[in-house]
Design a protein around this motif. Structure first.
Motif: not given
Lengths: 225, 225
Positions: B42-43, B106, B140, B185, B191-192, B203-204, B206-208
């Motif tokens: 994800y990251i 995270l 989001s 966030v 960040s991405y 990105y947002v 996926n971050v969840w």
């Protein structure tokens, strides 16, 4: 109805290598700039567009502070984004294809205002490196014909009266949003700024300076769909 | 003999500085609670490493410099300078505050990342937003909609004890909006960008998968106590 369209780059996506990488040019032009164009059209062609529908891109900047509330932020961010990037592509050229240093009256003016071309670059570098977050660094000419350096946040530019605290005609600008350099330089913004000087199209900057002396804004392609 | 005198005077100087000057706080980069690669896919590990070792470290370094300068200005009775330094404090102190929260917001999937919350926090979310999914959708949109660099936040109003969503520009901490930060966030491009390029929305989304709801719930419980 005429809408704004994405202007073509004056060179290949790889033309500014190794200073600005091909992938960045691709995403910056086809991704970011295209999105500004789309969003600007969405805002001013929609029901709240009003008088903004028929304005030139320059007048959109000058009147951004007076846009209807419903589209104000969209006009500021995307109108600014479309203007700034349309200008930006013309300020660069493959190394060797244009003059690599200021010349003529511009050179004299830079020396008169900043002491030397190097001192001008130092001040410009400081403005570019010192802009916290997203924004641009600019060399401009004010109403009295005096040149100055400033930076603006996000997609603001010095044509935006009532928005930008510094007002003038842009002559040279540098994008310091992270998207302009992150793929190649990551957090090393000063390295990007130093490399960018290698691709500045000084012929275009000289032209912008001459036009600014007549209080005219820079010329660049503003295609309509 | 001279070099011995120089060494002695240096020791004396340090000694007197420690004795007679009030000490200035020196902040340090906190450790990440997991390895750089543990938030993949994800990251990316590369983003986590740069984000922590470069960006956050720089905020810490510059925060310490700002505090030292403010301290010196205060000792000299120079209130004007102290005020001028507030920008540097806000940028870098905010960066340190925000990222210190983020690393705990995270978690790797096998350490709670993405695991949905329960208890008092979930009840509060359902009361304020209708459902956890509604909160995710709203936060989001809030984060994606930030212009330029900034953050989307879930915060708590300490007066009403209500959950609230907010946007903050640059590294402005949520305290500037009088809210207690629960979940941030980060939508600065750093960040991405290396992984998602201009696709902030992906990105947002996926971050969840790696949001540590337990940490968010803990912050909520502390804030309402």
């Amino acid at each position: 109805m005429s809408k704004f369209a994405l202007p073509a780059l004056p060179y290949d996506y790889s033309a500014l290598e190794p200073h600005i990488d091909t992938m960045t040019m691709n995403v910056h032009h086809k991704g970011h700039h295209q999105t500004y164009v789309n969003n600007l059209n969405g805002a001013i062609q929609g029901e709240h567009g009003g008088q903004f529908k028929g304005l030139s891109i320059e007048n959109i900047q000058r009147n951004a502070a007076k846009a209807p509330d419903a589209i104000k932020a969209a006009v500021r961010n995307n109108g600014g984004g479309h203007y700034n990037h349309s200008l930006f592509w013309t300020l660069m050229a493959p190394t060797g294809s244009a003059n690599s240093a200021p010349h003529g009256e511009l050179k004299q003016a830079l020396e008169a205002e900043f002491g030397s071309v190097d001192e001008f670059k130092n001040k410009f570098n400081a403005a570019a490196a010192g802009r916290f977050g997203s924004g641009w660094a600019w060399l401009c000419m004010d109403r009295s014909g005096k040149m100055f350096i400033c930076s603006t946040p996000n997609q603001d530019n010095p044509l935006m009266e009532g928005i930008s605290e510094h007002n003038g005609i842009p002559i040279l600008g540098l994008d310091v949003w992270e998207h302009a350099y992150y793929l190649k330089y990551q957090n090393r913004r000063p390295e990007y700024i130093a490399a960018w000087w290698n691709v500045v199209n000084w012929d275009k900057v000289v032209e912008n300076y001459s036009r600014a002396k007549q209080q005219n804004t820079p010329v660049f392609d503003v295609p309509l769909a | 003999m001279r070099s011995q005198l120089l060494q002695l005077s240096k020791v004396f100087q340090t000694f007197t500085e420690k004795q007679f000057s009030s000490s200035v706080s020196k902040f340090q980069l906190p450790d990440l609670p997991y390895d750089y690669g543990e938030l993949e896919p994800y990251i990316s590990a590369e983003i986590m490493r740069l984000h922590h070792q470069k960006h956050h470290q720089t905020y810490v370094n510059n925060l310490n410099v700002a505090l030292e300068k403010i301290h010196k200005a205060e000792e000299a009775g120079n209130v004007g300078d102290m005020i001028a330094l507030q920008k540097m404090l806000k940028f870098n102190g905010g960066g340190h505050v925000n990222h210190s929260i983020l690393w705990h917001n995270l978690a790797p999937v096998n350490k709670g990342g993405g695991t949905r919350p329960d208890g008092a926090f979930l009840k509060a979310v359902e009361k304020e937003f209708g459902s956890l999914d509604a909160l995710i959708s709203s936060l989001s949109a809030t984060a994606i909609g930030v212009e330029g660099s900034g953050w989307g936040w879930l915060g708590l109003d300490p007066n009403t004890k209500k959950l609230k969503l907010e946007q903050c520009q640059n590294q402005d901490p949520l305290s500037t909006k009088n809210l207690i930060p629960l979940l941030g966030v980060d939508v600065w491009e750093h960040s991405y960008y290396l992984q998602y390029k201009n696709d902030r929305a992906s990105y947002v989304k996926n971050v969840w998968n790696v949001v540590n709801w337990k940490d968010v719930a803990n912050r909520y419980e502390k804030a309402v106590a």
